[in-house]
Design an enzyme around this catalytic site. Structure first.
Site, short mmCIF file in Angstrom:
data_model
loop_
_atom_site.label_atom_id
_atom_site.label_comp_id
_atom_site.label_asym_id
_atom_site.label_seq_id
_atom_site.Cartn_x
_atom_site.Cartn_y
_atom_site.Cartn_z
N CYS A 1 -12.63 0.01 -15.91
CA CYS A 1 -13.16 1.37 -15.85
C CYS A 1 -12.00 2.34 -15.63
O CYS A 1 -11.95 3.06 -14.65
CB CYS A 1 -14.17 1.46 -14.70
SG CYS A 1 -15.18 2.96 -14.72
N TYR B 1 -7.17 6.42 3.27
CA TYR B 1 -7.19 5.33 2.30
C TYR B 1 -6.35 4.14 2.75
O TYR B 1 -6.82 3.00 2.78
CB TYR B 1 -6.70 5.78 0.91
CG TYR B 1 -6.34 4.57 0.10
CD1 TYR B 1 -7.34 3.78 -0.44
CD2 TYR B 1 -5.02 4.12 0.00
CE1 TYR B 1 -7.05 2.59 -1.09
CE2 TYR B 1 -4.71 2.95 -0.64
CZ TYR B 1 -5.72 2.19 -1.18
OH TYR B 1 -5.42 1.02 -1.79
N ASP C 1 -10.43 4.88 -2.92
CA ASP C 1 -9.26 5.31 -3.68
C ASP C 1 -9.71 5.88 -5.01
O ASP C 1 -10.90 5.95 -5.31
CB ASP C 1 -8.29 4.15 -3.90
CG ASP C 1 -8.73 3.30 -5.06
OD1 ASP C 1 -9.94 3.06 -5.18
OD2 ASP C 1 -7.89 2.89 -5.87
N GLU D 1 0.82 -1.21 0.00
CA GLU D 1 0.00 0.00 0.00
C GLU D 1 0.86 1.26 0.00
O GLU D 1 0.53 2.24 -0.67
CB GLU D 1 -0.96 0.00 1.19
CG GLU D 1 -2.07 -1.04 1.10
CD GLU D 1 -2.90 -0.91 -0.17
OE1 GLU D 1 -2.94 0.19 -0.76
OE2 GLU D 1 -3.49 -1.90 -0.59
N CYS E 1 -17.28 -4.50 -19.24
CA CYS E 1 -17.71 -4.16 -17.87
C CYS E 1 -18.93 -4.97 -17.43
O CYS E 1 -19.92 -5.07 -18.15
CB CYS E 1 -18.06 -2.67 -17.79
SG CYS E 1 -18.54 -2.15 -16.13
N CYS F 1 -24.79 1.18 -16.00
CA CYS F 1 -23.89 2.30 -15.72
C CYS F 1 -24.52 3.61 -16.20
O CYS F 1 -24.82 3.79 -17.37
CB CYS F 1 -22.55 2.09 -16.44
SG CYS F 1 -21.43 3.50 -16.32
N CYS G 1 -15.69 -0.41 -21.78
CA CYS G 1 -17.08 -0.59 -21.34
C CYS G 1 -17.68 -1.90 -21.84
O CYS G 1 -18.57 -2.46 -21.19
CB CYS G 1 -17.92 0.60 -21.79
SG CYS G 1 -17.42 2.17 -21.04
#
Length: 288
Positions: A191, A118, A136, A35, A201, A207, A198
């Site tokens: 995305c 975060y 995030d 992280e 997706c 969406c 798309c």
DNA sequence: GACTCGTGGGG
DNA sequence: TCCCCAAGAGT
């Protein structure tokens, strides 16, 4: 649960990347190191340094026992080397406050150097399976499009945005943790900011942004990051000289790396203030 | 809230 | 080529 959950969780089960810090045997420390490294640095560039880091310092205590300069050197070219300093400081705090074990509680995590909202949420969720909103840039973009119908989120998370994400968080902690990483992965792989795929997706049929015909971004101009001739570039050059040297370096090497006197001196002073380097003689500098 | 802080890959 | 930007945090 909204109709977003099942498709995204199923998609994640089928398409998730096999990343070292996601494997069952990955320690909380491994997750924490990832992280820190992933703050503003792409996954592809983190893989190598992350593996080397965990091999050399398998625990927070192992890192805390070394000089901070070793962390800066091992950070290599990941960028933003102050993160290496903060990770070292966080490891030290973990040894002092938590008996060397990465804490699982958000409040303990967010109190560590270099750990903001975060990162604290991510560690608690990914390493310990706790229920937290993990907001995030990927998650924010997915929600902006799928729910709000706009191409990009605002500069900083708004209250409404956080409420939206909270409302979408599954009740059961293990499911919430899976949901968090799944939405993030969707943003990272499908995305995406530039050219979202798309057609691939799992929520393309619901969406808001896609259904609206993918309207162009209509917010305040997103300012790019100037680079050429900036202090950041200068600092980067100076730090590269020290990283690549095995011992103290003479100022002449720094002059060669950045000829402009005024800017070099300013950046040198800021690097010393940041404790990213130390002066070891009249005209020599080294990593701390 | 606006700014600062590195680096290198992809479109 | 040039521009955009990639799992943020601290001030």
């Amino acid at each position: 649960m909204s109709t977003l959950h099942a498709p995204i969780l199923d998609w994640y089960a089928a398409h998730q990347r096999d990343l070292p810090w996601r494997r069952p045997e990955a320690s909380p420390w491994s997750v924490m190191v990832s992280e820190f490294m992933l703050q503003q640095t792409p996954v592809a560039r983190v893989l190598g340094p992350h593996e080397a880091w965990l091999t050399r310092w398998p625990t927070p205590a192992a890192l805390a026992a070394e000089p901070t300069g070793e962390a800066v050197r091992a950070w290599g070219r990941l960028g933003y080397p102050r993160r290496a300093l903060r990770l070292h400081a966080a490891a030290t705090a973990i040894v002092e406050r938590h008996d060397g074990e990465v804490p699982a509680a958000y409040e303990d995590l967010v109190a560590l150097p270099g750990v903001g909202d975060y990162t604290a949420s991510a560690i608690a969720s990914f390493a310990f399976g706790r229920r937290h909103v993990v907001l995030d840039t990927n998650v924010r973009r997915v929600l902006a499009r799928a729910v709000s119908g706009v191409e990009f989120p605002t500069t900083a998370p708004t209250r409404a945005e956080r409420d939206l994400a909270t409302g979408l968080l599954p009740d059961e902690a293990p499911v919430a943790a899976e949901w968090a990483v799944a939405v993030m992965e969707l943003g990272a792989l499908v995305c995406t900011a530039k050219s979202p795929d798309c057609g691939a997706c799992p929520v393309r049929d619901q969406c808001a942004w896609l259904l609206a015909g993918r309207p162009a971004y209509d917010g305040p101009p997103r300012r790019g990051q100037a680079w050429d001739g900036t202090d950041r570039q200068c600092r980067g050059r100076l730090m590269a000289v020290l990283r690549e040297a095995h011992g103290p370096v003479h100022v002449s090497s720094l002059v060669a790396a950045w000829p402009d006197h005024v800017q070099r001196e300013r950046c040198l002073a800021s690097l010393l203030a940041d404790q990213l380097m130390v002066q070891v003689g009249d005209e020599t500098y080294a990593l701390p």
